[in-house]
Design a protein around this motif. Structure first.
Motif, PDB file in Angstrom:
ATOM      1  N   PHE A   1       0.846  -1.193   0.000  1.00 20.58           N
ATOM      2  CA  PHE A   1       0.000   0.000   0.000  1.00 20.58           C
ATOM      3  C   PHE A   1       0.881   1.242   0.000  1.00 20.58           C
ATOM      4  CE2 PHE A   1       0.680  -1.012   4.463  1.00 20.58           C
ATOM      5  CZ  PHE A   1       1.038   0.213   5.000  1.00 20.58           C
ATOM      6  N   ALA A   2       0.274   2.407  -0.265  1.00 19.37           N
ATOM      7  CA  ALA A   2       0.991   3.684  -0.273  1.00 19.37           C
ATOM      8  C   ALA A   2       0.248   4.688   0.600  1.00 19.37           C
ATOM      9  CB  ALA A   2       1.097   4.221  -1.697  1.00 19.37           C
ATOM     10  N   ARG A   3       1.015   5.515   1.309  1.00 16.45           N
ATOM     11  CA  ARG A   3       0.446   6.583   2.137  1.00 16.45           C
ATOM     12  C   ARG A   3       1.241   7.862   1.913  1.00 16.45           C
ATOM     13  NH1 ARG A   3      -2.757   3.061   2.463  1.00 16.45           N
ATOM     14  NH2 ARG A   3      -3.695   2.171   4.336  1.00 16.45           N
ATOM     15  N   LEU A   4       0.518   8.977   1.812  1.00 17.64           N
ATOM     16  CA  LEU A   4       1.157  10.290   1.741  1.00 17.64           C
ATOM     17  C   LEU A   4       1.488  10.724   3.163  1.00 17.64           C
ATOM     18  CD1 LEU A   4       1.944  12.683  -0.129  1.00 17.64           C
ATOM     19  CD2 LEU A   4      -0.287  13.679   0.417  1.00 17.64           C
ATOM     20  N   GLU A   5       2.741  11.027   3.414  1.00 18.79           N
ATOM     21  CA  GLU A   5       3.162  11.468   4.746  1.00 18.79           C
ATOM     22  C   GLU A   5       3.335  12.979   4.808  1.00 18.79           C
ATOM     23  OE1 GLU A   5       3.239   9.646   7.463  1.00 18.79           O
ATOM     24  OE2 GLU A   5       2.668   7.857   6.347  1.00 18.79           O
ATOM     25  N   ALA A   6       3.708  13.604   3.678  1.00 19.03           N
ATOM     26  CA  ALA A   6       3.864  15.054   3.619  1.00 19.03           C
ATOM     27  C   ALA A   6       3.826  15.473   2.151  1.00 19.03           C
ATOM     28  CB  ALA A   6       5.179  15.500   4.256  1.00 19.03           C
ATOM     29  N   TYR A   7       3.437  16.731   1.938  1.00 18.27           N
ATOM     30  CA  TYR A   7       3.439  17.292   0.585  1.00 18.27           C
ATOM     31  C   TYR A   7       3.810  18.760   0.699  1.00 18.27           C
ATOM     32  CZ  TYR A   7       1.850  18.989  -3.934  1.00 18.27           C
ATOM     33  OH  TYR A   7       1.791  19.574  -5.174  1.00 18.27           O
ATOM     34  N   GLU A   8       4.948  19.124   0.088  1.00 19.87           N
ATOM     35  CA  GLU A   8       5.399  20.515   0.122  1.00 19.87           C
ATOM     36  C   GLU A   8       6.265  20.803  -1.096  1.00 19.87           C
ATOM     37  OE1 GLU A   8       7.607  20.902   3.758  1.00 19.87           O
ATOM     38  OE2 GLU A   8       8.778  19.118   3.354  1.00 19.87           O
ATOM     39  N   SER A   9       6.136  21.988  -1.626  1.00 21.14           N
ATOM     40  CA  SER A   9       6.931  22.428  -2.776  1.00 21.14           C
ATOM     41  C   SER A   9       6.916  21.412  -3.920  1.00 21.14           C
ATOM     42  CB  SER A   9       8.377  22.706  -2.352  1.00 21.14           C
ATOM     43  OG  SER A   9       8.424  23.654  -1.312  1.00 21.14           O
ATOM     44  N   SER A  10       5.739  20.876  -4.219  1.00 19.58           N
ATOM     45  CA  SER A  10       5.539  19.904  -5.300  1.00 19.58           C
ATOM     46  C   SER A  10       6.271  18.581  -5.074  1.00 19.58           C
ATOM     47  CB  SER A  10       5.945  20.492  -6.662  1.00 19.58           C
ATOM     48  OG  SER A  10       5.176  21.637  -6.941  1.00 19.58           O
ATOM     49  N   MET A  11       6.689  18.339  -3.837  1.00 20.17           N
ATOM     50  CA  MET A  11       7.347  17.077  -3.504  1.00 20.17           C
ATOM     51  C   MET A  11       6.423  16.266  -2.594  1.00 20.17           C
ATOM     52  SD  MET A  11      11.331  18.270  -3.033  1.00 20.17           S
ATOM     53  CE  MET A  11      11.585  17.049  -1.828  1.00 20.17           C
ATOM     54  N   ALA A  12       6.132  15.040  -3.032  1.00 18.07           N
ATOM     55  CA  ALA A  12       5.287  14.146  -2.258  1.00 18.07           C
ATOM     56  C   ALA A  12       6.158  13.172  -1.476  1.00 18.07           C
ATOM     57  CB  ALA A  12       4.343  13.396  -3.190  1.00 18.07           C
ATOM     58  N   HIS A  13       6.024  13.182  -0.174  1.00 15.66           N
ATOM     59  CA  HIS A  13       6.755  12.263   0.699  1.00 15.66           C
ATOM     60  C   HIS A  13       5.830  11.064   0.934  1.00 15.66           C
ATOM     61  CE1 HIS A  13       9.873  15.278   1.845  1.00 15.66           C
ATOM     62  NE2 HIS A  13       8.918  16.068   1.381  1.00 15.66           N
TER      63      HIS A  13
END
Length: 126
Positions: free
Chosen positions: A73-85
């Protein structure tokens, strides 16, 4: 010796038990999967708003559905300055191909869905 072994081929994870059921239960525990086959990992989409929430929902839905083929599975942990963590879990966690999956699969899906300006890079989160 009468013991059983369960192998998750994509990640190379191995679990043991005295019975087949014990080995399977041990593997499900390693992968974070309930007896019903659901991930016990919390969703992250409720932590975000706007575009980040849309990305988190996309990762929790279609992207994770694709990764379920390998118990991942995948989870988004952070999103800033067009970068998806992004954190890959389940069978993807520790898999030798997880970086390629993230860059050549997940990032490509995000760019196709949200555009090159919205996702310039993905960063793996361990």
């Amino acid at each position: 010796d009468g013991s059983w072994q369960a192998v998750h081929v994509p990640s190379g994870k191995v679990a043991h038990g005295l019975t087949k059921e014990e080995a399977e239960d041990s593997m499900r525990e390693q992968l974070g999967i309930s007896a019903a086959g659901e991930f016990q990992e919390p969703l992250t989409s409720d932590r975000f708003t706007g575009l980040a929430q849309e990305m988190a929902l996309f990762l929790e839905g279609p992207v994770s559905d694709m990764l379920k083929l390998h118990s991942g599975f995948a989870r988004l942990e952070a999103y800033e300055s067009s970068m998806a963590h992004i954190r890959l879990g389940g069978g993807c966690q520790g898999c030798p191909s997880s970086t390629m999956t993230l860059v050549n699969g997940v990032q490509q899906m995000l760019v196709e869905k949200f555009g090159e300006d919205a996702v310039t890079d993905v960063v793996p989160v361990v």
